[in-house]
Structure formats: C-alpha cells, structure tokens
Design an enzyme around this catalytic site. Sequence first.
Site, PDB file in Angstrom:
ATOM      1  N   PRO A 135       0.772  -1.251   0.000  1.00  0.00           N
ATOM      2  CA  PRO A 135       0.000   0.000   0.000  1.00  0.00           C
ATOM      3  C   PRO A 135       0.802   1.300   0.000  1.00  0.00           C
ATOM      4  CG  PRO A 135       0.071  -0.900   2.202  1.00  0.00           C
ATOM      5  CD  PRO A 135       0.779  -1.889   1.313  1.00  0.00           C
ATOM      6  N   CYS A 136       1.504   1.581  -1.082  1.00  0.00           N
ATOM      7  CA  CYS A 136       2.277   2.818  -1.182  1.00  0.00           C
ATOM      8  C   CYS A 136       1.380   4.057  -1.134  1.00  0.00           C
ATOM      9  CB  CYS A 136       3.137   2.810  -2.444  1.00  0.00           C
ATOM     10  SG  CYS A 136       2.226   2.509  -3.961  1.00  0.00           S
TER      11      CYS A 136
END
Length: 175
Positions: A135-136
């Site tokens: 989850p950047c």
Amino acid sequence: MTDVAFGSVPTPLGEFLAAVTPDGVVATVFQDGDDVRHRMLSRLGLPEADAPARTAPVREELARYFAGELRAFTVPVDWRLMSPLQRKVLGTLTGTVGYGRVTTYGALAESSGAKVPARAIGSVMGSNPIPVIVPCHRVVAGNGLGGFSGGEGVEDKRWLLTLEGYLQPALDWDL
C-alpha cells in the site's frame, strides 16, 4: 520453470491487473490490455501461463477491497522485482501501516531503518511494482498527500484513501 498468470478485475478506477507467479503476486497495474501484459512479461522475463485458479484468490481479494469489503490482503507477495532497499521499506510499510492509516515518507524511512532521506522513500514508493496490495498510497508528505505513480496519479491516491476512510468523501463520492 516459473511462469506468470494474469487476472484483472473491474474497479471504479478502471481495470486493475495482477500478475501472479507460483510464489505470489509479483506486479499490479491500474490498466489491462495486450500491450500492458506484453510489457509486464518483458519486464519479468517469464513465460505466460493460463492459470485462472492461481489468479482467483487475488482477483477475489481485489474485488472485495475495491468494493470496500476487505481491509487486509492475505494473498502472498512475490518480492523478486524489488531491490533490498525496496523490500525493507515496502515490507515495513505493509507490516505496520494498516487500512485507513497513513505514515509520512520521513517516518517510514525511520521506522524501516533505511538510512536514506525522505525523498528517497518517495522514489521507493514510486517504483513499487505491486501498488494497492503493497500500500504505497498510504505514504503521504508531511504537508499533504504527496505524489502517486499509480493509475491517474494523486487523484487515484485520494480515491484509495477515501475508500479506506482516511479522507472524508467529497460530495460526488460514489463507491
């Protein structure tokens, strides 16, 4: 020999494609099509497999995530495309910043033990080959959202953070 299978799901942000090896999800991208798959095959250096059973779990989890029903991915991740720095930083991110939460580039540099400046963490986020599952989008600047190299850019980051409840929905929000 290792190969890669593709599976995509329709989302409010368009088709979302996942590439899956026998070891796990190796790449995701905010689009699908023959040219996209060909570029991914070239980058991976692996032959394509017709393995819908292999992609079924990730397609199901992605569909549930984009419908607002899934808060944590359980599908395995294949980290082969990542450098040691990327693995360290993105592994820390995945393990410590859950659904609906964010961290800053600087805080992630510190918590991961990476001896790099915050802007280098931005480069790691921008080169993440597995956005959404890794989850950047949950990494923000100290003074705003920061950038996002997935999909349509920062607007897709804003959408993902709204889906997760970190940001308040706009009047025209429609899941």
